[in-house]
Write a protein that holds these residues in place. Structure first.
Motif, PDB file in Angstrom:
ATOM      1  N   ASP A  16       0.832  -1.211   0.000  1.00 50.02           N
ATOM      2  CA  ASP A  16       0.000   0.000   0.000  1.00 50.02           C
ATOM      3  C   ASP A  16       0.862   1.255   0.000  1.00 50.02           C
ATOM      4  O   ASP A  16       0.606   2.193  -0.751  1.00 50.02           O
ATOM      5  CB  ASP A  16      -0.947   0.032   1.204  1.00 50.02           C
ATOM      6  CG  ASP A  16      -2.075  -0.970   1.102  1.00 50.02           C
ATOM      7  OD1 ASP A  16      -2.328  -1.484  -0.009  1.00 50.02           O
ATOM      8  OD2 ASP A  16      -2.703  -1.232   2.145  1.00 50.02           O
ATOM      9  N   PHE A  17       1.872   1.264   0.853  1.00 54.08           N
ATOM     10  CA  PHE A  17       2.769   2.421   0.940  1.00 54.08           C
ATOM     11  C   PHE A  17       3.441   2.687  -0.412  1.00 54.08           C
ATOM     12  O   PHE A  17       3.439   3.821  -0.909  1.00 54.08           O
ATOM     13  CB  PHE A  17       3.826   2.194   2.023  1.00 54.08           C
ATOM     14  CG  PHE A  17       4.918   3.229   2.022  1.00 54.08           C
ATOM     15  CD1 PHE A  17       4.706   4.471   2.597  1.00 54.08           C
ATOM     16  CD2 PHE A  17       6.147   2.960   1.434  1.00 54.08           C
ATOM     17  CE1 PHE A  17       5.707   5.438   2.582  1.00 54.08           C
ATOM     18  CE2 PHE A  17       7.151   3.916   1.425  1.00 54.08           C
ATOM     19  CZ  PHE A  17       6.931   5.159   1.991  1.00 54.08           C
ATOM     20  N   TYR A  18       4.004   1.658  -1.017  1.00 47.76           N
ATOM     21  CA  TYR A  18       4.743   1.860  -2.260  1.00 47.76           C
ATOM     22  C   TYR A  18       3.833   2.170  -3.446  1.00 47.76           C
ATOM     23  O   TYR A  18       4.223   2.922  -4.344  1.00 47.76           O
ATOM     24  CB  TYR A  18       5.643   0.651  -2.545  1.00 47.76           C
ATOM     25  CG  TYR A  18       6.852   0.630  -1.634  1.00 47.76           C
ATOM     26  CD1 TYR A  18       7.851   1.588  -1.765  1.00 47.76           C
ATOM     27  CD2 TYR A  18       6.974  -0.315  -0.629  1.00 47.76           C
ATOM     28  CE1 TYR A  18       8.956   1.592  -0.922  1.00 47.76           C
ATOM     29  CE2 TYR A  18       8.079  -0.322   0.221  1.00 47.76           C
ATOM     30  CZ  TYR A  18       9.062   0.646   0.059  1.00 47.76           C
ATOM     31  OH  TYR A  18      10.147   0.648   0.894  1.00 47.76           O
ATOM     32  N   ARG A  19       2.604   1.664  -3.451  1.00 48.70           N
ATOM     33  CA  ARG A  19       1.663   2.053  -4.514  1.00 48.70           C
ATOM     34  C   ARG A  19       1.310   3.534  -4.392  1.00 48.70           C
ATOM     35  O   ARG A  19       1.203   4.240  -5.395  1.00 48.70           O
ATOM     36  CB  ARG A  19       0.414   1.171  -4.465  1.00 48.70           C
ATOM     37  CG  ARG A  19       0.663  -0.226  -5.043  1.00 48.70           C
ATOM     38  CD  ARG A  19      -0.621  -1.026  -5.224  1.00 48.70           C
ATOM     39  NE  ARG A  19      -1.329  -1.282  -3.973  1.00 48.70           N
ATOM     40  CZ  ARG A  19      -1.057  -2.287  -3.149  1.00 48.70           C
ATOM     41  NH1 ARG A  19      -0.100  -3.150  -3.431  1.00 48.70           N
ATOM     42  NH2 ARG A  19      -1.764  -2.459  -2.048  1.00 48.70           N
ATOM     43  N   LYS A  20       1.157   4.026  -3.156  1.00 50.27           N
ATOM     44  CA  LYS A  20       0.898   5.458  -2.954  1.00 50.27           C
ATOM     45  C   LYS A  20       2.101   6.284  -3.406  1.00 50.27           C
ATOM     46  O   LYS A  20       1.941   7.354  -4.002  1.00 50.27           O
ATOM     47  CB  LYS A  20       0.565   5.744  -1.490  1.00 50.27           C
ATOM     48  CG  LYS A  20      -0.808   5.243  -1.096  1.00 50.27           C
ATOM     49  CD  LYS A  20      -1.088   5.444   0.381  1.00 50.27           C
ATOM     50  CE  LYS A  20      -2.428   4.823   0.736  1.00 50.27           C
ATOM     51  NZ  LYS A  20      -2.674   4.821   2.173  1.00 50.27           N
ATOM     52  N   GLU A  21       3.302   5.792  -3.137  1.00 51.72           N
ATOM     53  CA  GLU A  21       4.501   6.512  -3.581  1.00 51.72           C
ATOM     54  C   GLU A  21       4.631   6.478  -5.103  1.00 51.72           C
ATOM     55  O   GLU A  21       5.102   7.445  -5.712  1.00 51.72           O
ATOM     56  CB  GLU A  21       5.759   5.958  -2.911  1.00 51.72           C
ATOM     57  CG  GLU A  21       5.862   6.318  -1.446  1.00 51.72           C
ATOM     58  CD  GLU A  21       5.817   7.821  -1.185  1.00 51.72           C
ATOM     59  OE1 GLU A  21       6.470   8.599  -1.905  1.00 51.72           O
ATOM     60  OE2 GLU A  21       5.115   8.233  -0.232  1.00 51.72           O
ATOM     61  N   LEU A  22       4.197   5.406  -5.733  1.00 54.28           N
ATOM     62  CA  LEU A  22       4.196   5.341  -7.200  1.00 54.28           C
ATOM     63  C   LEU A  22       3.232   6.385  -7.762  1.00 54.28           C
ATOM     64  O   LEU A  22       3.559   7.097  -8.721  1.00 54.28           O
ATOM     65  CB  LEU A  22       3.809   3.938  -7.662  1.00 54.28           C
ATOM     66  CG  LEU A  22       3.773   3.703  -9.168  1.00 54.28           C
ATOM     67  CD1 LEU A  22       5.146   3.959  -9.800  1.00 54.28           C
ATOM     68  CD2 LEU A  22       3.308   2.262  -9.452  1.00 54.28           C
ATOM     69  N   GLU A  23       2.056   6.509  -7.154  1.00 58.30           N
ATOM     70  CA  GLU A  23       1.117   7.550  -7.563  1.00 58.30           C
ATOM     71  C   GLU A  23       1.745   8.939  -7.397  1.00 58.30           C
ATOM     72  O   GLU A  23       1.627   9.803  -8.279  1.00 58.30           O
ATOM     73  CB  GLU A  23      -0.164   7.461  -6.727  1.00 58.30           C
ATOM     74  CG  GLU A  23      -1.169   8.548  -7.050  1.00 58.30           C
ATOM     75  CD  GLU A  23      -2.388   8.527  -6.130  1.00 58.30           C
ATOM     76  OE1 GLU A  23      -3.352   9.249  -6.464  1.00 58.30           O
ATOM     77  OE2 GLU A  23      -2.382   7.830  -5.099  1.00 58.30           O
ATOM     78  N   GLN A  24       2.424   9.159  -6.280  1.00 61.16           N
ATOM     79  CA  GLN A  24       3.102  10.441  -6.052  1.00 61.16           C
ATOM     80  C   GLN A  24       4.169  10.694  -7.119  1.00 61.16           C
ATOM     81  O   GLN A  24       4.373  11.836  -7.542  1.00 61.16           O
ATOM     82  CB  GLN A  24       3.724  10.464  -4.659  1.00 61.16           C
ATOM     83  CG  GLN A  24       2.725  10.456  -3.522  1.00 61.16           C
ATOM     84  CD  GLN A  24       1.882  11.714  -3.503  1.00 61.16           C
ATOM     85  OE1 GLN A  24       2.408  12.821  -3.515  1.00 61.16           O
ATOM     86  NE2 GLN A  24       0.582  11.545  -3.473  1.00 61.16           N
ATOM     87  N   LEU A  25       4.854   9.635  -7.563  1.00 60.06           N
ATOM     88  CA  LEU A  25       5.864   9.781  -8.610  1.00 60.06           C
ATOM     89  C   LEU A  25       5.213  10.249  -9.910  1.00 60.06           C
ATOM     90  O   LEU A  25       5.746  11.138 -10.594  1.00 60.06           O
ATOM     91  CB  LEU A  25       6.611   8.472  -8.834  1.00 60.06           C
ATOM     92  CG  LEU A  25       7.667   8.518  -9.942  1.00 60.06           C
ATOM     93  CD1 LEU A  25       8.838   9.405  -9.523  1.00 60.06           C
ATOM     94  CD2 LEU A  25       8.146   7.115 -10.273  1.00 60.06           C
ATOM     95  N   PHE A  26       4.068   9.694 -10.256  1.00 60.08           N
ATOM     96  CA  PHE A  26       3.381  10.129 -11.477  1.00 60.08           C
ATOM     97  C   PHE A  26       2.917  11.578 -11.364  1.00 60.08           C
ATOM     98  O   PHE A  26       3.024  12.358 -12.316  1.00 60.08           O
ATOM     99  CB  PHE A  26       2.203   9.202 -11.798  1.00 60.08           C
ATOM    100  CG  PHE A  26       2.620   7.831 -12.246  1.00 60.08           C
ATOM    101  CD1 PHE A  26       3.645   7.652 -13.168  1.00 60.08           C
ATOM    102  CD2 PHE A  26       2.006   6.707 -11.741  1.00 60.08           C
ATOM    103  CE1 PHE A  26       4.046   6.387 -13.585  1.00 60.08           C
ATOM    104  CE2 PHE A  26       2.390   5.430 -12.144  1.00 60.08           C
ATOM    105  CZ  PHE A  26       3.410   5.271 -13.069  1.00 60.08           C
ATOM    106  N   LEU A  27       2.419  11.958 -10.204  1.00 62.16           N
ATOM    107  CA  LEU A  27       2.020  13.355  -9.990  1.00 62.16           C
ATOM    108  C   LEU A  27       3.236  14.285 -10.055  1.00 62.16           C
ATOM    109  O   LEU A  27       3.171  15.363 -10.668  1.00 62.16           O
ATOM    110  CB  LEU A  27       1.306  13.506  -8.645  1.00 62.16           C
ATOM    111  CG  LEU A  27      -0.056  12.808  -8.550  1.00 62.16           C
ATOM    112  CD1 LEU A  27      -0.546  12.799  -7.106  1.00 62.16           C
ATOM    113  CD2 LEU A  27      -1.062  13.461  -9.472  1.00 62.16           C
TER     114      LEU A  27
END
Length: 190
Positions: A16-27
């Protein structure tokens, strides 16, 4: 991007943490107007000289050299970005960080080996047998125990706690503080 994708989808413990960080990377990629693959990071997805994760990059990175980019691989942006992280997490200018302590009586029982927000006063520590070996300018303090071949006791202030928000390892935070003091001594003789 590869590290965050792998950790986000193949590492269930913290997925969950790393999927949220992946989303942050795209943003972040959209905000900086670059392809996501341009951001190189560590095996855990931390980027640049300050090793910011994607959400920290978005929230704390600054354009220190005013070239229109927040480039954490450039010291002119990376150093002010780390300073911004500290400032926004409660760093008090002129506040103390940590000083060695002598401990007697029941004082050792107050020692912490993991970072916690300082909740005691210097007076409370003194009443328990803790004597800071130098002046510490901080309203709230903690007694810290650095475990090793010979345990060390330190009184840490609110600014020490801010360093642990950047990296929660007590020994890391102390190394940062001691290195800063050595640089200050060498550069300014203070």
């Amino acid at each position: 991007m590869q590290a965050l994708t792998t950790l986000g989808f193949d590492y269930p413990k913290r997925g969950d943490f790393y999927r949220k960080e992946l989303e942050q990377l795209f943003l972040l990629s959209r905000e900086e107007k670059v392809r996501p693959a341009i951001f190189n990071g560590s095996y855990a997805g931390a980027m640049g000289l300050g090793q910011f994760i994607s959400s920290s990059y978005r929230n704390y990175a600054v354009d220190g050299n005013r070239d229109g980019k927040r480039d954490l691989w450039n010291p002119q942006d990376a150093i002010p970005s780390v300073a911004n992280y500290f400032a926004r997490n409660g760093w008090k200018r002129g506040g103390g960080v940590a000083v060695p302590a002598a401990v007697s009586g029941g004082g050792a029982g107050l020692a912490e080996t993991t970072p916690k927000k300082p909740s005691r006063t210097l007076g409370e520590l003194a009443n328990a047998g803790v004597r800071p070996q130098a002046r510490l300018n901080s309203a709230r303090v903690s007694l810290l125990k650095l475990e090793g071949s010979t345990d060390e006791y330190w009184v840490g202030g609110e600014n020490f706690y801010v360093i642990t928000r950047y990296n929660a390892n007590l020994k890391y935070a102390m190394a940062v503080h001691q290195l800063a003091q050595a640089i200050r001594q060498r550069k300014f003789g203070l």
